[in-house]
Design a protein around this motif. Structure first.
Motif, short mmCIF file in Angstrom:
data_model
loop_
_atom_site.label_atom_id
_atom_site.label_comp_id
_atom_site.label_asym_id
_atom_site.label_seq_id
_atom_site.Cartn_x
_atom_site.Cartn_y
_atom_site.Cartn_z
N PHE A 336 -7.13 19.64 2.10
CA PHE A 336 -6.48 18.37 1.80
C PHE A 336 -5.30 18.19 2.76
CE2 PHE A 336 -8.53 20.07 -1.89
CZ PHE A 336 -9.24 18.98 -2.38
N ALA A 337 -5.26 17.04 3.40
CA ALA A 337 -4.17 16.77 4.32
C ALA A 337 -3.55 15.43 3.94
CB ALA A 337 -4.70 16.71 5.75
N VAL A 338 -2.24 15.36 3.94
CA VAL A 338 -1.55 14.14 3.53
C VAL A 338 -1.66 13.07 4.60
CG1 VAL A 338 0.73 13.16 3.05
CG2 VAL A 338 0.02 15.29 1.95
N ASP A 339 -2.05 11.88 4.16
CA ASP A 339 -2.04 10.70 5.02
C ASP A 339 -0.83 9.88 4.61
OD1 ASP A 339 -2.29 8.23 6.16
OD2 ASP A 339 -4.27 7.79 5.31
N PRO A 340 0.23 9.88 5.44
CA PRO A 340 1.48 9.20 5.03
C PRO A 340 1.30 7.71 4.78
CG PRO A 340 1.70 10.23 7.23
CD PRO A 340 0.28 10.43 6.79
N SER A 341 0.24 7.12 5.30
CA SER A 341 0.05 5.68 5.09
C SER A 341 -0.70 5.38 3.79
CB SER A 341 -0.71 5.08 6.28
OG SER A 341 -2.04 5.54 6.26
N ALA A 342 -1.21 6.41 3.12
CA ALA A 342 -1.96 6.15 1.88
C ALA A 342 -0.98 5.81 0.75
CB ALA A 342 -2.80 7.36 1.51
N PRO A 343 -1.31 4.81 -0.05
CA PRO A 343 -0.40 4.39 -1.13
C PRO A 343 -0.24 5.47 -2.20
CG PRO A 343 -2.53 3.28 -1.33
CD PRO A 343 -2.56 4.04 -0.03
N VAL A 344 1.01 5.67 -2.63
CA VAL A 344 1.28 6.65 -3.68
C VAL A 344 1.44 5.91 -5.00
CG1 VAL A 344 2.91 8.41 -4.51
CG2 VAL A 344 2.44 8.19 -2.05
N ALA A 345 0.58 6.19 -5.97
CA ALA A 345 0.65 5.51 -7.25
C ALA A 345 1.38 6.34 -8.29
CB ALA A 345 -0.75 5.16 -7.74
N VAL A 346 1.20 7.65 -8.25
CA VAL A 346 1.79 8.52 -9.27
C VAL A 346 2.50 9.67 -8.57
CG1 VAL A 346 1.29 9.95 -11.31
CG2 VAL A 346 -0.15 7.96 -10.84
N ARG A 347 3.75 9.93 -9.00
CA ARG A 347 4.50 11.03 -8.37
C ARG A 347 4.65 12.24 -9.28
NH1 ARG A 347 6.64 9.06 -3.63
NH2 ARG A 347 6.62 6.80 -3.62
#
Ligand code: C2O
Ligand code: CU
Ligand code: CU
Length: 504
Positions: A336-347
């Motif tokens: 799994f790699a973070v895509d900084p442009s993907a929307p974050v819905a839950v933190r």
């Protein structure tokens, strides 16, 4: 296995997660183009109330340049994720475009016997089956697969399986990630063995039938070493063990904790913090994983032999019927790699999950089921001991309470609306025990409290020693269309470790 062959497989395991490794560069990429898409396609039947799946034959490149014959629903390998809504009635259409009979069993769906898709609901080549499925259960990750007696193992291995999600539309209100393919990901796990050309093969020998057929590479949604892009927040992983026999014992390479939010039959009352969890054939789990730090993580598994997935007697038996050469060290499942442009819905994870529940009635009967593996083992060792084994794979027999499965024999009759206490045990091995059309609580394991992850409603549980279950029967099944109880090691099931029951 030749040295080159071993090296080849080691490369398969290592390369996908270590893109700079020289071996990877030399050998070229493990394909994106020709192998299946990273995410299974989704059919959203929550609004339409209908879906169609057609079993078809196809070809899949698990390994670049090597084509494997595979089976799937609406695609060459595996089937879509189908989303359905509780409280609705879904018109299913299942078409068989193969030249062999199939069935489509909705594993975990709480429906009556004639809608269950087990061995009694066979679909002939060219025919279609159109059950109307009342969805009468809480949100959960279920799955579906073919279930013809004696032919389940090779056909599920080839790909006749998919995922079914009961979704009430309230997950966002519960604080759970719920955007499919973004922060709510489905990972259907299988494993494959390859011939010298790199094509997936299913040719079980005696030891494979005894232990269950283990592949040498894990495929996730059909991909070896997949890499998922995730948002920099909380991500929900729905993991389905669709492998014939492999147990996974999952953790993250960096040791990061995660929260278990659901098991087979749906959401737990609150998230359970863990750092590793076992997932045996037929079981499902939903995990919340925090990618807020932005770092990458790889989901890894302990080797099968360290997950209870080998004979309880260990050493001696293992030497006499050795496991095929397979993973002996922890192996990667998915990165799994973070895509900084993907929307974050839950933190952050919710502290409790709102799940309606009805307490089970108290048990009206007690039954015992002994899963017989000893006779098969003696047969497999060529000793001719036990239940008439003669050392040949074709005579290797498993059973329950001393009898192999018989489509025309009923093994139990339960009363509709009641609960029963079932004691289930194996003889020499651990077995993932599964019940159709009914759900259960695990009351105890080997006389002690159940593993923490077995606290919710389940339909499949790994029995190592003895498990005590409280099974509730809320859906009817007649003697013409009984429900199944069986081991979900598919080789064991096909060779007779299955029984059937009515509910009336
Ligand atoms: Cu996954 Cu009898 O089934
Ligand atoms: Cu099932
Ligand atoms: Cu078994």
């Amino acid at each position: 296995m030749t040295h080159n062959r071993r090296q080849f497989l080691t490369t398969v395991a290592a390369s996908a997660f270590c893109l700079s490794a020289p071996a990877f560069v030399r050998r070229g990429a493990w394909a994106s183009g020709a192998s299946p898409a990273l995410h299974l396609p989704v059919i959203d039947a929550t609004a339409s109330g209908a879906f169609e799946i057609a079993a078809t034959a196809g070809e899949t490149e698990f390994v670049t340049g090597a084509t494997s014959p595979t089976l799937g629903f609406n695609r060459p390998y595996l089937g879509p994720v189908i989303r359905v809504r509780p409280g609705s009635e879904v018109a299913a259409s299942v078409v068989n475009r193969l030249d062999v009979p199939i069935s489509v069993h909705w594993h975990g769906l709480l429906v009556s016997g004639e809608l269950d898709g087990g061995p009694h609901q066979q679909i002939a080549p060219g025919a279609a089956w159109r059950p109307r499925l009342p969805i009468d259960q809480s949100p959960a990750t279920l799955w579906y697969h073919t279930h013809i007696h004696g032919e389940t193992a090779p056909r599920v291995y080839a790909g006749l399986a998919g995922v079914l999600i009961v979704d009430d539309g309230n997950d966002a209100d519960r604080g759970l990630p719920s955007t499919f393919g973004v922060d709510d990901l489905v990972l259907l796990l299988q494993d494959k063995r390859f011939d010298a050309s790199g094509a997936a093969v299913y040719r079980p020998g005696d030891a494979d039938l005894m232990h269950g057929f283990l592949g040498e590479a894990v495929v996730v949604n059909g991909r070896i070493g997949p890499r998922f892009a995730v948002p920099r927040g909380l991500v929900r992983l729905r993991l389905v063990n669709g492998a014939n026999a492999r147990n996974f014992d999952l953790s993250f390479s960096d040791g990061r904790p995660f929260a278990l939010v659901a098991t087979d039959q749906g959401l737990l009352s609150k998230p359970l913090p863990l750092s590793r969890i076992r997932l045996t054939p037929g079981e499902r789990i939903e995990l919340l994983v925090d990618f807020g730090s932005g770092g990458e993580a790889t989901l890894v598994s302990a080797p099968h032999a360290e997950t209870g997935g080998t004979m309880a007697m260990g050493g001696m038996m293992h030497d006499m019927l050795p496991l095929p050469e397979t993973f002996t060290a922890p192996f990667p499942v998915a990165a799994f790699a973070v895509d900084p442009s993907a929307p974050v819905a839950v933190r952050t994870a919710p502290t409790s999950l709102d799940v309606p529940d009805v307490p089970p009635p108290s048990p009206v009967a007690t039954r015992r089921f002994v899963l017989n593996d000893m006779g098969a083992m003696m047969g497999g060792m060529g000793g001719g001991m036990g239940h008439g084994g003669h050392g040949a794979a074709s005579t290797m027999a498993f059973g329950i309470n001393g009898q192999p499965f018989d489509m025309s024999r009923l093994d139990a009759e339960a009363a509709l609306g009641t609960a029963e206490r079932w004691f289930v045990s194996g003889e020499m091995m651990g077995h993932p025990f599964h019940i159709h059309g009914a759900r259960f609580r695990v009351l105890s394991e080997n006389g002690g409290s159940p593993r923490a992850e077995n606290a919710g409603w389940k339909d499949t549980v790994f029995v190592e020693g003895e498990a005590e279950l409280l099974v509730r029967f809320d859906h009817p099944a007649t003697d013409a269309n009984p429900l199944m109880l069986h081991c979900h090691i598919l080789e064991h099931e096909d060779l007779g470790m299955m029984g059937q029951f009515t509910v009336s």
